[in-house]
Structures are given as C-alpha cells and as structure tokens.
Design a protein around this motif. Structure first.
Motif, PDB file in Angstrom:
ATOM      1  N   PRO A 148      78.445  85.176  93.085  1.00 16.42           N
ATOM      2  CA  PRO A 148      79.560  84.156  93.059  1.00 16.42           C
ATOM      3  C   PRO A 148      80.723  84.816  93.892  1.00 16.42           C
ATOM      4  O   PRO A 148      80.864  85.977  93.793  1.00 16.42           O
ATOM      5  N   GLY A 149      81.325  83.897  94.628  1.00 12.45           N
ATOM      6  CA  GLY A 149      82.468  84.276  95.556  1.00 12.45           C
ATOM      7  C   GLY A 149      82.086  84.960  96.963  1.00 12.45           C
ATOM      8  O   GLY A 149      82.941  85.418  97.490  1.00 12.45           O
ATOM      9  N   ILE A 150      80.785  85.093  97.139  1.00 10.05           N
ATOM     10  CA  ILE A 150      80.455  85.943  98.405  1.00 10.05           C
ATOM     11  C   ILE A 150      79.589  84.938  99.199  1.00 10.05           C
ATOM     12  O   ILE A 150      78.407  84.372  98.846  1.00 10.05           O
ATOM     13  N   THR A 151      80.056  84.506 100.565  1.00 10.51           N
ATOM     14  CA  THR A 151      79.164  83.815 101.452  1.00 10.51           C
ATOM     15  C   THR A 151      78.540  84.972 102.232  1.00 10.51           C
ATOM     16  O   THR A 151      78.952  85.499 103.032  1.00 10.51           O
ATOM     17  N   GLN A 152      77.086  84.548 102.361  1.00  9.91           N
ATOM     18  CA  GLN A 152      76.279  85.205 103.209  1.00  9.91           C
ATOM     19  C   GLN A 152      75.854  84.632 104.514  1.00  9.91           C
ATOM     20  O   GLN A 152      75.648  83.344 104.163  1.00  9.91           O
ATOM     21  N   MET A 153      76.073  84.888 105.688  1.00  7.27           N
ATOM     22  CA  MET A 153      75.451  84.207 107.025  1.00  7.27           C
ATOM     23  C   MET A 153      74.847  84.897 107.949  1.00  7.27           C
ATOM     24  O   MET A 153      75.260  86.150 108.063  1.00  7.27           O
ATOM     25  N   HIS A 154      74.049  84.393 108.534  1.00 11.48           N
ATOM     26  CA  HIS A 154      73.544  85.220 109.971  1.00 11.48           C
ATOM     27  C   HIS A 154      74.630  84.776 110.872  1.00 11.48           C
ATOM     28  O   HIS A 154      75.320  84.033 111.019  1.00 11.48           O
ATOM     29  N   SER A 155      74.629  85.614 111.930  1.00 11.86           N
ATOM     30  CA  SER A 155      75.551  85.486 113.130  1.00 11.86           C
ATOM     31  C   SER A 155      75.392  84.411 113.723  1.00 11.86           C
ATOM     32  O   SER A 155      76.450  83.862 114.385  1.00 11.86           O
ATOM     33  N   THR A 156      74.060  83.523 114.044  1.00 13.47           N
ATOM     34  CA  THR A 156      74.038  82.393 114.344  1.00 13.47           C
ATOM     35  C   THR A 156      74.985  81.205 113.793  1.00 13.47           C
ATOM     36  O   THR A 156      75.027  80.343 114.343  1.00 13.47           O
ATOM     37  N   ALA A 157      75.448  81.655 112.483  1.00 10.90           N
ATOM     38  CA  ALA A 157      76.061  80.525 111.850  1.00 10.90           C
ATOM     39  C   ALA A 157      77.656  80.696 111.810  1.00 10.90           C
ATOM     40  O   ALA A 157      78.250  79.763 111.551  1.00 10.90           O
ATOM     41  N   TYR A 158      78.014  81.721 112.366  1.00 10.37           N
ATOM     42  CA  TYR A 158      79.453  82.191 112.608  1.00 10.37           C
ATOM     43  C   TYR A 158      79.650  81.694 113.644  1.00 10.37           C
ATOM     44  O   TYR A 158      79.227  81.489 114.702  1.00 10.37           O
ATOM     45  N   ARG A 159      81.145  80.661 113.567  1.00 11.65           N
ATOM     46  CA  ARG A 159      81.835  80.329 114.724  1.00 11.65           C
ATOM     47  C   ARG A 159      83.167  80.880 114.953  1.00 11.65           C
ATOM     48  O   ARG A 159      83.382  80.988 116.492  1.00 11.65           O
ATOM     49  N   SER A 160      84.146  81.037 114.042  1.00  9.10           N
ATOM     50  CA  SER A 160      85.386  81.555 114.218  1.00  9.10           C
ATOM     51  C   SER A 160      86.035  82.122 112.933  1.00  9.10           C
ATOM     52  O   SER A 160      85.316  81.748 111.993  1.00  9.10           O
ATOM     53  N   GLN A 163      86.800  79.773 109.926  1.00  8.89           N
ATOM     54  CA  GLN A 163      85.720  78.989 109.363  1.00  8.89           C
ATOM     55  C   GLN A 163      85.568  79.879 107.877  1.00  8.89           C
ATOM     56  O   GLN A 163      84.677  79.249 106.954  1.00  8.89           O
ATOM     57  N   LEU A 164      85.968  80.998 107.910  1.00  9.86           N
ATOM     58  CA  LEU A 164      85.594  81.906 106.694  1.00  9.86           C
ATOM     59  C   LEU A 164      86.690  81.934 105.498  1.00  9.86           C
ATOM     60  O   LEU A 164      87.794  81.433 105.737  1.00  9.86           O
ATOM     61  N   ALA A 165      86.238  82.181 104.344  1.00 12.15           N
ATOM     62  CA  ALA A 165      87.192  82.164 103.295  1.00 12.15           C
ATOM     63  C   ALA A 165      88.014  83.352 103.614  1.00 12.15           C
ATOM     64  O   ALA A 165      87.550  84.295 104.133  1.00 12.15           O
ATOM     65  N   ARG A 166      89.416  83.033 102.823  1.00  7.76           N
ATOM     66  CA  ARG A 166      90.226  84.391 102.727  1.00  7.76           C
ATOM     67  C   ARG A 166      89.539  85.696 102.272  1.00  7.76           C
ATOM     68  O   ARG A 166      88.602  85.443 101.229  1.00  7.76           O
ATOM     69  N   GLY A 167      89.754  86.755 102.783  1.00  7.72           N
ATOM     70  CA  GLY A 167      89.214  87.902 102.325  1.00  7.72           C
ATOM     71  C   GLY A 167      88.799  88.763 103.291  1.00  7.72           C
ATOM     72  O   GLY A 167      88.620  88.580 104.603  1.00  7.72           O
ATOM     73  N   ALA A 168      88.147  90.094 103.077  1.00  9.89           N
ATOM     74  CA  ALA A 168      87.465  90.924 103.824  1.00  9.89           C
ATOM     75  C   ALA A 168      86.132  90.660 104.311  1.00  9.89           C
ATOM     76  O   ALA A 168      85.611  89.906 103.511  1.00  9.89           O
ATOM     77  N   VAL A 169      85.562  90.916 105.518  1.00 13.31           N
ATOM     78  CA  VAL A 169      84.509  90.588 105.746  1.00 13.31           C
ATOM     79  C   VAL A 169      83.659  92.097 106.120  1.00 13.31           C
ATOM     80  O   VAL A 169      84.060  92.858 106.761  1.00 13.31           O
TER      81      VAL A 169
END
Length: 413
Positions: A148-160, A163-169
């Motif tokens: 919960p609260g963690i979004t996982q994505m492959h680099s192919t889904a990253y745009r900028s 688009q990401l929720a606030r927080g560290a990556v």
C-alpha cells in the motif's frame, strides 16, 4: 488490405523492419511489413518525455537519410526519431501495414514457406523475417510485493517527474535508462535512490570525438562476440543536455543515494548487495580502458587531437560508496515509487518453428537459421556489437536480403 501471398513477410515496423524493406526493394523482392501498432511505436509510447538518442545524429541514422531537424553532433529527441522513421518509410515506399498483429507463424504443411495468421487474415510467404527487435517484454523482478502506498513501474511506463506521487523514488538499474531517469528526478527536487549493478561506463566524448566515433575506429562496433561474462552487462551512456559522461560520483554529489544491486525485501526493508564499490570500480576500469586505447590510436596514427589529461582522473569515492547502505526502510525513507529500469526479454511466442535453443534464444548465423526462409534481424550481437543500432541493423538487413535474393527458389521463380 493484406495480400494472400507474398515472397517475404517482415514482422515489425521499427528500424529493423524498415531496413529490411529497403534492401528487399532494391532486389525487387515482393514483401510486406506487419506492425501491430504504428511505425516506431516504442519510441512513441514506451519512452519518457525528455528522452533523446544516446548517439549523435551523424551516427544513429540510416546511410541514405539524415535527420532534417537535428544537427549532426546533436542528439535527436524521441519525437524527432519517430518522425525520422515515418519519413524514411515514405522515402523507401515501405509496404507497411499498421494495426496488424501476427498471431501465429508456422511452416506451410502443404509446401514450402510459411503460413502467417494475423488479426486481419492469413498470408502465405516463402520467407519470414522476425524484426521485432530486442525491446519486447519489460522485465520486472519479483523482489518487491504489492505494498500500500507504493507504485511500481517499469521504465517504459515512466514519463516525467510530474506523473509520480509525492515522495522519494527508488530507481533499480544503472544503464542508460536508469541513470537518466534518476538524474531527471533528482533535478526535479526528488529524493532518489539508485541501485547500481554491473555496467560499462564509456566516456561520452574524449579528445574532441564522441565515443561512437571511438568505438568505430577502435573496431569495437564490429566485434563479433561479447567479452566473456559481458553478454548482458548494461551500458551507462547519455545524450541528455547535449551529451555527457555518466559519472556516478557526480550523481552522488547531487544528492542521489547510490546502493548496490537490489536483492530482496523483508519487513518493510529493501536489501542491497555489498557490491556497489566493485560495480563502480569495474565501470571505471571500462571507462579508463577506452581512454587508453584512444590515446594509443592517436599516437599510432600521429593525430593532432587536443590532450585531455583531466579525463583520466577518478575522484575519491563518496560516503555512499565507501560505506554502502545495505538496506533501506521504505516508509522511513519516504519512498512512494519504485522504477524498474531492468531491461527486456524477447518474445517470439507467435513464431511456431523449431528455431530456438532450449533456453528460448533464437538459433541463427548472422540472422540466417537452419530453416529455409526463416530469418532474425535487429537482435543484439546478431552479427556484431552494432547489430541492435540503426546503422548496424541496416548492414545486417543487407546481408539477409542478399541471402534471400540468392536462394534457388527465388531464381527458379
């Protein structure tokens, strides 16, 4: 409308498929290109917004067409690359059928050649060229469970960053994609962790020449097999901001926390291997070896290239390398996104022929298989190190077209 029969079916409408089409057309060989989406689809929808090519425009192109909107020493944007391939397809009058998915391709049970079942009908062909390239199915390791609260994505889904929720990556993977994404996120103000595995780290340029030029004159693009143990080692190189050498120590100085290879998850913590310093050191060794070989080449040929002694200086390790972080409490670190820049696997599930090794790898010699009429194109190390690059795939396509044109069946027809 698709033809019921043709000489050659090319599966894939990217750089490999277009190169193959050009050479077949020169021999007057009837063919079609089947592309399930659009020309150069992965450049359109599977790359981040700010991506540019990792090679300069004079290098990353086909021989017969320059980039109209990018200076030779600059790095084309992903939009320029897409437009380039579209224009190239028009220039060579490539018979591309977009929106056609190949469902199955089998050998013809009632004669020679193949039967290709598609979403828009069936085609019989004497030859089939699998030109779907190396970037097919994204790999996401099963290290981190859904939390919960963690979004996982492959680099192919990253745009900028927006688009990401606030927080560290947390970015996992230190090849070209991982390093560029981590750098962009940090510049946007994010806290960033970068998991660094084994890699090669060539200089972007040295003594006035881009590393693509150096790999050419040093004969490295033409290498036939990867060095032992280097078959899957990623390359950290970037064309961003006019092109710059990837420097992990500089990235650490900007505030990015470097960690070793991501190993496992337990009790809210991600755990990393103790291999960060080793991976960085091996990347440094690769970098320095290119500089030494370049210096030797300059000396042997009596070239008047400007000296660059400062390029040989490796600064001291930052604390995150000398005293590595071996685990991170995800919640305490404020990590809300994990980006897996962990590469791809090939998917030939549609190709129902006996042209694969037990591990699923295509069996071929320079793209030619033991099955008459079956070819592969666009794969890494198909015939040389440069095979997966635009200019390299053009050379490989020429060889395959010559093979097809020389076949007895074509001459008899």
């Amino acid at each position: 409308m698709l033809p019921e029969k043709t000489d050659t079916v090319i599966v894939g409408g990217g750089q490999a498929g277009l190169a193959m089409s050009e050479h077949l057309s020169k021999y007057g060989i009837p063919h079609v290109i089947l592309e399930r989406h659009r020309i150069a689809e992965r450049w359109r929808t599977e790359r981040w917004d700010s991506l540019v090519a990792n090679g300069p425009a004079w290098h990353d192109r086909f021989p017969s067409m320059e980039f109209p909107d990018t200076a030779p020493d600059d790095f084309a944007t992903k939009h320029s690359v897409t437009s380039y391939f579209e224009a190239y397809a028009k220039q060579i009058a490539a018979p591309v059928h977009c929106g056609v998915e190949v469902l199955n391709a089998t050998r013809n049970a009632h004669g020679t050649g193949f039967v290709v079942d598609t979403s828009q009908g069936t085609i019989e062909a004497r030859n089939i060229v699998a030109a779907t390239g190396p970037f097919q199915t994204p790999v996401v390791p099963s290290v981190l469970p859904d939390l919960p609260g963690i979004t996982q994505m492959h680099s192919t889904a990253y745009r900028s960053p927006d688009q990401l929720a606030r927080g560290a990556v947390m970015v996992v993977g230190a090849g070209s994609s991982g390093t560029q994404i981590a750098d962009e996120l940090r510049r946007s103000g994010r806290e960033v962790y970068l998991s660094v595995g084994p890699h090669d780290r060539p200089p972007r340029s040295y003594r006035g020449r881009d590393f693509c030029w150096w790999l050419g004159v040093l004969g490295k693009w033409q290498a036939k097999t990867p060095p032992a143990g280097k078959e899957h080692v990623t390359i950290a190189v970037s064309g961003a901001r006019g092109g710059e050498t990837v420097d992990f120590r500089r990235m650490a100085a900007t505030g990015i926390t470097l960690v070793g290879r991501t190993q496992r998850y337990s009790d809210g913590h991600l755990h990393f291997g103790p291999d960060l310093a080793k991976n960085i050191a091996e990347g440094d060794a690769n970098y320095l070896s290119v500089l030494r070989e370049a210096d030797d080449y300059i000396a042997r040929n009596g070239l008047d290239f400007p000296p660059e002694p400062e390029a040989h200086i490796i600064p001291p390790d930052p604390a995150c390398i000398s005293d590595p972080v071996l685990s991170v409490d995800i919640a305490k670190a404020g990590i809300t996104t994990v980006i897996w820049a962990t590469g791809f696997v090939q998917d030939f599930s549609w190709l129902k022929v006996d042209a694969f090794a037990p591990d699923g790898k295509p069996l071929h010699d320079r793209g030619v298989t033991d099955i008459p009429g079956m070819y592969f194109l666009g794969l890494p190390w198909l015939s040389m190190r440069g095979s997966a690059f635009i200019w390299g795939v053009w050379v490989d396509a020429q060889y395959l077209a010559e093979h097809i044109a020389a076949s007895p069946a074509l001459k008899a027809g």
